[in-house]
Scaffold this active site. Structure first.
Site, short mmCIF file in Angstrom:
data_model
loop_
_atom_site.label_atom_id
_atom_site.label_comp_id
_atom_site.label_asym_id
_atom_site.label_seq_id
_atom_site.Cartn_x
_atom_site.Cartn_y
_atom_site.Cartn_z
N GLU A 265 0.81 -1.15 -0.07
CA GLU A 265 0.19 0.11 -0.11
C GLU A 265 0.94 1.26 -0.01
OE1 GLU A 265 -3.36 -1.49 2.97
OE2 GLU A 265 -2.49 0.43 3.53
N TYR A 308 5.97 18.33 10.71
CA TYR A 308 6.98 17.18 11.22
C TYR A 308 8.47 17.61 11.18
CZ TYR A 308 3.04 14.61 8.77
OH TYR A 308 1.63 14.56 8.33
N CYS A 338 0.58 33.84 9.02
CA CYS A 338 0.60 34.49 10.16
C CYS A 338 0.98 33.62 11.19
CB CYS A 338 -0.65 35.33 10.44
SG CYS A 338 -0.48 37.06 10.82
N1 LLP Z 1 -1.96 2.48 4.26
C1 LLP Z 1 -2.26 3.29 5.34
C2 LLP Z 1 -3.46 2.34 5.99
C3 LLP Z 1 -1.94 4.61 5.77
O1 LLP Z 1 -2.24 5.05 6.81
C4 LLP Z 1 -1.02 5.00 4.83
C5 LLP Z 1 -0.20 6.45 5.17
C6 LLP Z 1 -0.24 4.37 3.87
C7 LLP Z 1 -0.80 3.19 3.37
C8 LLP Z 1 0.47 4.83 2.99
O2 LLP Z 1 1.98 5.26 3.38
P1 LLP Z 1 3.31 5.88 2.78
O3 LLP Z 1 3.49 4.81 1.76
O4 LLP Z 1 2.79 6.99 1.86
O5 LLP Z 1 4.24 6.11 3.71
N2 LLP Z 1 1.44 12.90 6.07
C9 LLP Z 1 2.84 12.31 6.29
C10 LLP Z 1 2.46 10.76 6.08
C11 LLP Z 1 1.23 10.25 6.65
C12 LLP Z 1 0.94 8.92 6.04
C13 LLP Z 1 -0.65 8.46 6.64
N3 LLP Z 1 -0.77 6.98 6.53
C14 LLP Z 1 3.90 12.89 5.71
O6 LLP Z 1 3.89 13.92 5.19
O7 LLP Z 1 5.15 12.33 5.85
#
Ligand code: LLP
Length: 406
Positions: A265, A308, A338
């Site tokens: 995923e 982050y 702001c």
């Molecule tokens: N599957 C589920 C259930 C998830 O909650 C997420 C991400 C993914 C897959 C995909 O994860 P990835 O491959 O993109 O790491 N906003 C944060 C990242 C939050 C991820 C939330 N869930 C950032 O900008 O680093």
């Protein structure tokens, strides 16, 4: 980090900003397709599918490209599922992986034939009445977490996600009450790993769990595949090593147990590097020996650094012809919001900037636009695509002041 006028080595930053406004998200089709293919080829195991995790970027133009690369998709909300359907994903290619969602949201998915994953007994009970006799996936918490920041670790104790494996017999009872079949297990341990160990350990754990659930025919190992935001410093994730280790695990499991579909995923890995965010230097000032380069890239446009402390490489596209020079003192690149936390770049050596220069923020394709807001009533920026043929295509127009009314 340097002077650089071309975005993805192809299009002039100033020309793009002039045509589409500043700030601006720019995507590169070739890089997107390359990353899709790398993910699709991660395993040689034949029953392997990749679910792109669309929360990273739901632009329909990009979703269409991802669909054409034969990836499937997961959705977190009716909004994401709606966009995925609009982009051409058929319901059987979508999985609804929600968290604390309402019965109406479950109904949205079930009515369209979209497979649902629940991540608590409570949610399984909510789903039951609207999914009687249907399939269901359970999101487990493997007790292992990983991620670039505590806010994105989603496995282990003290996180809100997943069903504890001790509760699986209880989940089986609830599913049976509504004649639901547990056809899949999924997990996601967190976002951004560059070393394979935690992911492989978690994969071994979920496979072991699946062995004792005979109706499970699909196991989704989750996302989290990292990209090297610090260019030339962080190594790329070794997909060959990761793939080989996973293939071995899966093949052994299948030999001992039964056939199985395997999914991953990834969100970030697919879209981060194909996106750049362009902006404009609007002011330069010095306070107490600290230089502040003021820009129109506030945390309303890219929230990752503020939220982050994330690192993004930036280049400067000079607006005037002049020799290259760097600052010799601490520099903060800041936005137009702001709040004093509105910082894009902390204390980094960067080229000397002037008002009217353009900035190119790299690796902004994941969790960039999708997390943008209209805070301080600033309209959302436009998004454009540099196609494989090298042309520029508008994917989404910038919001106007009128759009802020609705
Ligand atoms: N599957 C589920 C259930 C998830 O909650 C997420 C991400 C993914 C897959 C995909 O994860 P990835 O491959 O993109 O790491 N906003 C944060 C990242 C939050 C991820 C939330 N869930 C950032 O900008 O680093």
């Amino acid at each position: 980090m340097g002077f650089e006028n071309l975005v993805f080595g192809k299009q002039d930053a100033h020309q793009l900003l002039q045509q589409y406004g500043s700030p601006l998200y720019v995507y590169d089709e070739e890089i997107l397709r390359l990353r899709c293919r790398e993910m699709r080829n991660l395993l040689s195991y034949p029953r392997f599918r990749v679910n792109y995790s669309a929360k990273a970027n739901t632009n329909v133009g990009l979703l269409k490209i991802i669909a054409s690369e034969d990836l499937d998709v997961d959705g977190m909300s009716p909004g994401e599922m709606h966009l995925e359907l609009m982009a051409g994903f058929l319901p059987h290619r979508i999985t609804f992986i929600g968290n604390n969602v309402s019965v109406d949201e479950f109904r949205y998915a079930v009515e369209r034939g979209i497979l649902v994953s629940v991540d608590s007994i409570s949610q399984l009970k909510t789903l039951g009445p609207v999914n009687r006799g249907g399939p269901v996936c359970l999101r487990i918490n493997p007790g292992i977490g990983a991620g670039h920041h505590e806010k994105v670790v989603t496995g282990g104790k003290e996180v809100k996600f997943g069903i504890a494996t001790e509760d699986l017999p209880w989940a089986q009872d609830i599913a049976a009450q509504y004649q639901m079949t547990i056809t899949g297990l999924n997990q996601h341990i967190g976002s951004l790993f560059l070393e394979p160990d935690a992911y492989v350990d978690a994969a071994a754990f979920i496979l072991q769990t699946a062995a004792s659930l005979p109706t499970v025919e699909m196991v989704d190992l989750g996302g989290g595949f990292g990209i090297p935001y610090r260019h030339g410093v962080e190594p790329r994730l070794d997909l060959t090593e990761l793939g080989t280790r996973l293939d071995t695990l899966i093949n052994e499991w299948v030999e001992r147990n039964r056939p199985l579909t395997i999914r991953t995923e990834p969100g970030r890995y697919v879209v981060a590097e194909c996106g750049a965010l362009l902006g404009t230097v609007t002011a330069v000032k010095e306070n107490d020996n600290t230089v502040f380069v003021g820009t129109d890239i506030g945390f309303n446009t890219l929230v990752r650094p503020a939220m982050y402390d994330s690192y993004h490489e930036i280049d400067v596209a000079p607006g005037t012809e002049r020799p290259y020079e760097e600052y010799r003192q601490p520099v903060y690149v800041v936005g137009n919001i702001c709040e004093s936390g509105d910082i894009l770049v902390h204390d980094r050596v960067i080229p000397r900037c002037k008002e009217g220069d353009a900035l190119i923020v790299h690796d902004a394709g994941a969790y960039g636009f999708s997390m943008a807001s209209t805070y301080n009533s600033r309209p959302l920026p436009a998004e454009v695509l540099i196609t494989s043929e090298g042309n520029v295509r508008l994917l989404r127009r910038a919001q106007t002041l009128e759009d802020l009314w609705w």
